[in-house]
Design an enzyme around this catalytic site. Structure first.
Site, PDB file in Angstrom:
ATOM      1  N   SER A 285       0.838  -1.202   0.000  1.00 32.67           N
ATOM      2  CA  SER A 285       0.000   0.000   0.000  1.00 32.67           C
ATOM      3  C   SER A 285       0.879   1.260   0.000  1.00 32.67           C
ATOM      4  O   SER A 285       1.624   1.494  -0.937  1.00 32.67           O
ATOM      5  CB  SER A 285      -0.943  -0.035   1.203  1.00 32.67           C
TER       6      SER A 285
ATOM      7  N   ASP B  74      -6.347  -3.537  -1.934  1.00 31.77           N
ATOM      8  CA  ASP B  74      -5.169  -3.217  -1.123  1.00 31.77           C
ATOM      9  C   ASP B  74      -4.410  -4.453  -0.652  1.00 31.77           C
ATOM     10  O   ASP B  74      -4.993  -5.398  -0.111  1.00 31.77           O
ATOM     11  CB  ASP B  74      -5.628  -2.414   0.096  1.00 31.77           C
TER      12      ASP B  74
END
Length: 784
Positions: A484, A627
């Site tokens: 991320s 994510d």
């Protein structure tokens, strides 16, 4: 409508409105002598005092303009005098406009604005019929009105475009200025009437568009001052000059003063030289007027001078501190503004921040290296300023300065001993490591956690490592992995961007991306990533060293699968899947999932970063990617697994270039404070019970959060397993993870909270300087 107005007038008269116009028989006044007369107006006194207008068409009728009590004779004479000074002008074409209602209105306007010209009165009363060449043509440009307004000014104020057009047709001069120097265009801009502005600009000479009022302001200044962005752009397109300075400054200064950053950018796109325009008020550049980091960035990109001193001997950074503009101060610091530059009385920005009692600015300046020992012209250091202060934040500021050595109480040797004792006491609970000989080191691995804007913590720790080694992270590590926000940072580092410059990226990102409701619009995020990494740059464009791993989750099936974006060919996966073609594809702005799987290394960098950071509820998925933090928020274990598999595949292919992990540096985005769970007892009641239902709902929320926290955990058992793995393979392991004082959300945009978080990270680095030094020592061995 006329019927309604007539009815209203009659009711008003009945209930006491003494100025309602009515037609009456002339016989009522045939035996009376007027008290005053100015034909066709007469004032009669009998039971009442009546002002009578002779009817031009009906001899047996009169028009009563008002009726007052006999005791109000003095007032009646005053009103009669006002009416007699203007009514004859309107009487000439009386039959063309007369109705009782219009005359009532006209009478009221005359009594209220007796000193005005008949043209102004006609406009105020809405009698456009009066505006003829014979009646109004000769006086159309007079300014007998409040504030010296012309008839055109008044028409604009009343939003009467048809009347303005008539005035111009009669020869009205649009360049006339009122007592403040404002033209009709100034008025139209202020009223924000697009139709008026268009009409006036079409009928004005080009040089008249730049007429300045008593404050030196053109219509363009007024438009910017009142945040009329569209109007300002229109005026510029029609010839309004950017090079006229008011008593304050140029249009560019106004755009920044009145917080219109987008317009400032537009102005600079028309004329880049405006960054050097010096204002009249302070002899300062536009950058002194900045309010946000984005303002600073735009101006600096256009060549502004961050060291320029105004007439008050202040640099832009001094001004930002004086004005308590934290965001703009951050922008200037990231543009390499001089933190220790002296201004008025020799004060540095740090002196001024302490003087202003601004804790966050003091923290910011110290965070980025402000010198605490510089003396001003009176021999005062910032620390002396703080100690002498009597303001509310004195203790906080003194504490901040003492933490970085800016204030030393007592003997300096005793202070050093105290520091040593504090460091020794803090060793318990510090990052553990497997001690081996430096010569036994293999691959050096950097693993970066996820955490949104808390990625700033990652940068602060990496800055310390880069400063200690004097090298970029790209030249220190053999493998860099990230999830991320850590994935975004990993790509930036691999492109050779310094950690300190990555901080700039994060502050720009939060301002550009975290706007509006969640989930955020993906467009700004994708545009930003393209701007930072390049729209067509791919994983294959990254250098072969270091190896880069960016985690994501491919959610095309249940359960989802961990997906790794790499800048190298995954020989272990290619062989297992028998992928026919892994050569880079032709460059494209984006790839489909099928194209990624066919040639993963051809994935654009922005797309890899976006896929890794597609946090649910914050951003929409990137295709079928979400994510990476859902499976590998701390990517250390997955990175070690990847390296082991990669090395095994290389051995199988007979390669001798196999390097085992020797040093693992795992960096977190900060531990959030632990909080108690209220309830996880989720019960579905068989019999409806409001109390039980509420408790179950709360338990459901808590349980969901517990599950999310467990899935995205970066500490605890994750760190323990990574440490154990490193011990088992003889690799040294360091976990760098500051404890945050408060919860900082992934999408936090408050600069004060972010500066506070960075300060916590800086203090963590300072307390663990011995660890940073040891990591630096190990990294220097055979680093490229």
């Amino acid at each position: 409508m006329e019927l309604v107005s007539t009815l209203y007038n009659r009711i008003s008269e009945k209930f006491g409105n003494r100025y309602v116009v009515n037609e009456v028989s002339s016989t009522e006044y045939s035996k009376l002598s007027p008290v005053q007369q100015d034909p066709p107006l007469f004032l009669f006194s009998h039971e009442y005092v009546d002002c009578i207008l002779q009817h031009p068409n009906r001899k047996n009728m009169m028009i009563r303009i008002f009726r007052l009590k006999k005791s109000d004779l003095s007032l009646a004479k005053i009103s009669f005098r006002s009416l007699s000074s203007h009514i004859p002008d309107f009487y000439r074409n009386f039959t063309e406009w007369y109705t009782a209602n219009k005359l009532t209105n006209l009478s009221e306007v005359i009594r209220k604005y007796e000193s005005w010209s008949s043209v102004h009165i006609a406009i105020q009363a809405g009698l456009s019929e009066y505006l003829t060449p014979d009646q109004a043509g000769r006086i159309i440009n007079n300014q007998f009105c409040d504030k010296a307004k012309s008839p055109m000014h008044l028409a604009c104020t009343l939003h009467q475009l048809d009347i303005l057009e008539k005035c111009v047709f009669l020869g009205g001069d649009l360049s006339l200025q009122d007592e403040n120097g404002d033209t009709v265009l100034h008025y139209a801009v202020l009223e924000n009437s697009k139709q008026f502005v268009n009409f006036i600009v079409r009928n004005m000479k080009k040089n008249e568009l730049n007429i300045q009022n008593m404050y030196g302001e053109t219509a363009l200044h007024v438009a910017i001052k009142n945040n009329k962005h569209t109007t300002a752009k229109f005026l510029i397109s029609k010839g309004c000059s950017l090079n006229i300075c008011s008593k304050i400054g140029y249009p560019i200064h106004y755009a920044l003063k009145y917080a219109n950053g987008n317009l400032a950018s537009d102005l600079l796109s028309l004329d880049r030289e405006q960054v050097g325009f010096v204002c009249a008020k302070h002899k300062s550049l536009p950058i002194h007027w900045s309010r946000t980091a984005e303002d600073v960035r735009i101006l600096m990109e256009n060549g502004s001078d961050a060291t320029y001193m105004s007439s008050t001997c202040d640099t832009p950074l001094h001004i930002m501190v004086i004005k308590d503009r934290l965001d703009a101060a951050i922008g200037l610091i990231f543009q390499h503004a001089d933190l220790n530059g002296k201004g008025k009385d020799g004060n540095t920005p740090l002196h001024l921040a302490i003087k202003n009692d601004n804790v966050e600015l003091v923290k910011l300046l110290l965070l980025f290296g402000a010198n605490c020992e510089i003396e001003n012209d009176f021999g005062e250091t910032p620390g002396l300023f703080a100690v002498r202060s009597a303001k509310s934040n004195k203790e906080k500021i003194v504490k901040l300065l003492s933490m970085v050595g800016g204030i030393i109480v007592g003997n300096r040797e005793q202070h050093k001993k105290l520091e040593h004792l504090q460091e020794t006491a803090e060793l318990a609970g510090q990052p553990t490591k497997c001690v081996t000989k430096k010569t036994d080191l293999g691959a050096k691995i950097l693993c970066l956690d996820g955490g949104g804007i808390r990625g700033l913590v990652l940068t602060q720790i990496l800055i310390a490592i880069e400063e200690e080694t004097g090298k970029k992270c790209r030249d220190l590590f053999d493998w860099i992995s990230g999830t991320s926000t850590g994935g975004i940072l990993a790509i930036a580092l691999s492109q050779g961007i310094k950690a300190v410059d990555c901080q700039k990226i994060y502050f720009r990102l939060k301002d550009r991306v975290f706007t509006g409701p969640r989930p955020y619009d993906s467009g700004p995020m994708e545009d930003f990533l393209k701007e930072v990494f390049g729209a067509t740059a791919t994983l294959s464009d990254l250098p072969n060293h270091p190896r880069i791993i960016v985690t994501s989750v491919l959610a095309d099936e249940k359960p989802g699968k961990l997906y790794l974006f790499r800048n190298y060919e995954p020989v272990h996966e290619s062989t297992a899947k028998n992928v026919p073609n892994t050569k880079p594809m032709k460059k494209s702005h984006s790839l489909t999932i099928e194209e990624m799987q066919l040639s993963p290394i051809s994935t654009p960098l922005w797309q890899a970063a976006r896929s890794s950071g597609a946090a649910p509820t914050f951003f929409r998925p990137m295709g079928l990617f979400v994510d990476g933090g859902l499976m590998a928020n701390n990517p250390t274990l997955d990175t070690l697994t990847e390296i082991i598999k990669y090395n095994k595949a290389l051995r199988r292919h007979g390669s001798v270039d196999v390097t085992q992990p020797g040093l693992v540096v795992s960096v977190g985005t900060g531990k959030v404070p632990v909080s108690k769970v209220k309830s996880i007892d989720l019960i579905v009641p068989t019999v409806p019970n409001p109390f039980t239902l509420v408790n179950s709902a709360l338990a459901g929320v808590e349980l969901t959060q517990v599950m999310i926290d467990a899935a995205t955990e970066t500490n605890g058992h994750i760190v323990a397993r990574a440490e154990a793995w490193c011990i088992s393979i003889g690799a040294q392991y360091f976990r760098l993870q500051p404890q945050l004082k408060e919860q900082v959300m992934m999408n936090e945009v408050n600069d004060e909270k972010l500066v506070d978080m960075l300060w916590t990270a800086k203090m963590y680095v300072q307390r663990n300087k011995h660890v940073i030094e040891e990591i630096a020592f190990l990294l220097q061995d055979n680093s490229t």
